[in-house]
Design a protein around this motif. Structure first.
Motif, PDB file in Angstrom:
ATOM      1  N   GLY A 124       0.796  -1.230   0.000  1.00  0.00           N
ATOM      2  CA  GLY A 124       0.000   0.000   0.000  1.00  0.00           C
ATOM      3  C   GLY A 124       0.823   1.271   0.000  1.00  0.00           C
ATOM      4  N   THR A 125       2.005   1.228   0.601  1.00  0.00           N
ATOM      5  CA  THR A 125       2.799   2.454   0.749  1.00  0.00           C
ATOM      6  C   THR A 125       4.057   2.481  -0.104  1.00  0.00           C
ATOM      7  N   GLY A 126       4.515   1.322  -0.565  1.00  0.00           N
ATOM      8  CA  GLY A 126       5.757   1.261  -1.330  1.00  0.00           C
ATOM      9  C   GLY A 126       6.994   1.256  -0.443  1.00  0.00           C
ATOM     10  N   GLU A 127       6.810   1.140   0.870  1.00  0.00           N
ATOM     11  CA  GLU A 127       7.945   1.121   1.797  1.00  0.00           C
ATOM     12  C   GLU A 127       8.688  -0.207   1.694  1.00  0.00           C
ATOM     13  N   SER A 128       9.942  -0.198   2.133  1.00  0.00           N
ATOM     14  CA  SER A 128      10.694  -1.441   2.237  1.00  0.00           C
ATOM     15  C   SER A 128      10.138  -2.239   3.415  1.00  0.00           C
ATOM     16  N   TYR A 129      10.529  -3.509   3.494  1.00  0.00           N
ATOM     17  CA  TYR A 129      10.053  -4.353   4.594  1.00  0.00           C
ATOM     18  C   TYR A 129      10.446  -3.745   5.937  1.00  0.00           C
ATOM     19  N   THR A 130      11.702  -3.316   6.051  1.00  0.00           N
ATOM     20  CA  THR A 130      12.195  -2.767   7.309  1.00  0.00           C
ATOM     21  C   THR A 130      11.446  -1.500   7.693  1.00  0.00           C
ATOM     22  N   ALA A 131      11.218  -0.617   6.735  1.00  0.00           N
ATOM     23  CA  ALA A 131      10.505   0.633   7.019  1.00  0.00           C
ATOM     24  C   ALA A 131       9.047   0.362   7.392  1.00  0.00           C
ATOM     25  N   ALA A 132       8.398  -0.551   6.680  1.00  0.00           N
ATOM     26  CA  ALA A 132       7.004  -0.880   6.980  1.00  0.00           C
ATOM     27  C   ALA A 132       6.880  -1.514   8.358  1.00  0.00           C
ATOM     28  N   ARG A 133       7.807  -2.391   8.681  1.00  0.00           N
ATOM     29  CA  ARG A 133       7.788  -3.035  10.004  1.00  0.00           C
ATOM     30  C   ARG A 133       8.015  -2.010  11.102  1.00  0.00           C
ATOM     31  N   ALA A 134       8.981  -1.129  10.910  1.00  0.00           N
ATOM     32  CA  ALA A 134       9.254  -0.102  11.919  1.00  0.00           C
ATOM     33  C   ALA A 134       8.045   0.808  12.111  1.00  0.00           C
ATOM     34  N   SER A 135       7.392   1.176  11.034  1.00  0.00           N
ATOM     35  CA  SER A 135       6.202   2.031  11.129  1.00  0.00           C
ATOM     36  C   SER A 135       5.088   1.337  11.906  1.00  0.00           C
ATOM     37  N   LEU A 136       4.870   0.073  11.609  1.00  0.00           N
ATOM     38  CA  LEU A 136       3.831  -0.678  12.315  1.00  0.00           C
ATOM     39  C   LEU A 136       4.167  -0.846  13.790  1.00  0.00           C
ATOM     40  N   GLU A 137       5.421  -1.097  14.081  1.00  0.00           N
ATOM     41  CA  GLU A 137       5.826  -1.235  15.481  1.00  0.00           C
ATOM     42  C   GLU A 137       5.663   0.085  16.227  1.00  0.00           C
ATOM     43  N   GLN A 138       5.989   1.204  15.570  1.00  0.00           N
ATOM     44  CA  GLN A 138       5.813   2.517  16.199  1.00  0.00           C
ATOM     45  C   GLN A 138       4.332   2.807  16.440  1.00  0.00           C
ATOM     46  N   GLU A 139       3.495   2.453  15.476  1.00  0.00           N
ATOM     47  CA  GLU A 139       2.048   2.652  15.643  1.00  0.00           C
ATOM     48  C   GLU A 139       1.529   1.825  16.813  1.00  0.00           C
ATOM     49  N   ALA A 140       2.008   0.581  16.944  1.00  0.00           N
ATOM     50  CA  ALA A 140       1.578  -0.275  18.047  1.00  0.00           C
ATOM     51  C   ALA A 140       2.055   0.299  19.382  1.00  0.00           C
ATOM     52  N   TYR A 141       3.284   0.810  19.408  1.00  0.00           N
ATOM     53  CA  TYR A 141       3.824   1.434  20.616  1.00  0.00           C
ATOM     54  C   TYR A 141       2.986   2.650  20.999  1.00  0.00           C
ATOM     55  N   ASP A 142       2.706   3.506  20.032  1.00  0.00           N
ATOM     56  CA  ASP A 142       1.921   4.709  20.291  1.00  0.00           C
ATOM     57  C   ASP A 142       0.520   4.366  20.789  1.00  0.00           C
ATOM     58  N   ALA A 143      -0.095   3.346  20.196  1.00  0.00           N
ATOM     59  CA  ALA A 143      -1.439   2.935  20.615  1.00  0.00           C
ATOM     60  C   ALA A 143      -1.408   2.366  22.037  1.00  0.00           C
ATOM     61  N   ALA A 144      -0.372   1.594  22.353  1.00  0.00           N
ATOM     62  CA  ALA A 144      -0.255   1.022  23.699  1.00  0.00           C
ATOM     63  C   ALA A 144      -0.033   2.124  24.724  1.00  0.00           C
ATOM     64  N   ARG A 145       0.796   3.120  24.383  1.00  0.00           N
ATOM     65  CA  ARG A 145       1.035   4.232  25.316  1.00  0.00           C
ATOM     66  C   ARG A 145      -0.242   5.044  25.520  1.00  0.00           C
TER      67      ARG A 145
END
Length: 149
Positions: free
Chosen positions: A17-38
């Motif tokens: 959907g975004t054209g990001e690399s695997y590493t960038a997409a994973r980091a973005s998802l992990e940051q979103e999960a962190y932000d949601a948990a906080r």
């Protein structure tokens, strides 16, 4: 490399959907999960603490666990505490320090041996039933906190 195939599928869907690399997409998802948990953690405990203290210990387990995580942050990882020192820290949070101390041990955030206390060396392994009652913030914050600076 990620071992969870469900998470890999989510990462790959984001990549498509975004054209990001695997590493960038994973980091973005992990940051979103962190932000949601906080955000969930702040929602659960934000209204309970006034000037660093709570008026009452919550009855709901998930909220109580969130409060205990906030209380745990007042302890120094790896340092050994006498029971009197633990009580002093907990009195700063609530007058029923014995209950808080017992709950911190029961949730395996503090370890007790021979009247001495210390933060757990690692985040506790949770059963599926326990995971339902623990805020997501534990999974994002606790291991890093316990490992120290």
């Amino acid at each position: 490399m990620t071992r969870d195939s469900d998470f890999k599928q989510v990462v790959r869907a984001r990549m498509a959907g975004t054209g990001e690399s695997y590493t960038a997409a994973r980091a973005s998802l992990e940051q979103e999960a962190y932000d949601a948990a906080r955000a969930e953690q702040e929602r659960l405990v934000g209204r309970l603490f006034t000037d660093g203290r709570i008026a009452h210990v919550p009855a709901r387990r998930k909220v109580r666990a969130a409060v205990l995580l906030e209380v745990l942050a007042r302890f120094e990882p790896g340092r050994e505490y006498a029971e009197r020192e633990v009580n002093e820290v907990l009195l700063g949070v609530h007058e029923d320090f014995a209950y808080l101390r017992r709950e911190l041990v029961n949730y395996r955030y503090l370890e007790r041996q021979d009247g001495r206390y210390r933060t757990a060396a690692h985040a506790p392994a949770r059963s599926p039933i326990e995971r339902q009652e623990i805020p997501a913030w534990e999974g994002h914050w606790l291991e890093g906190f316990l490992s120290g600076p």
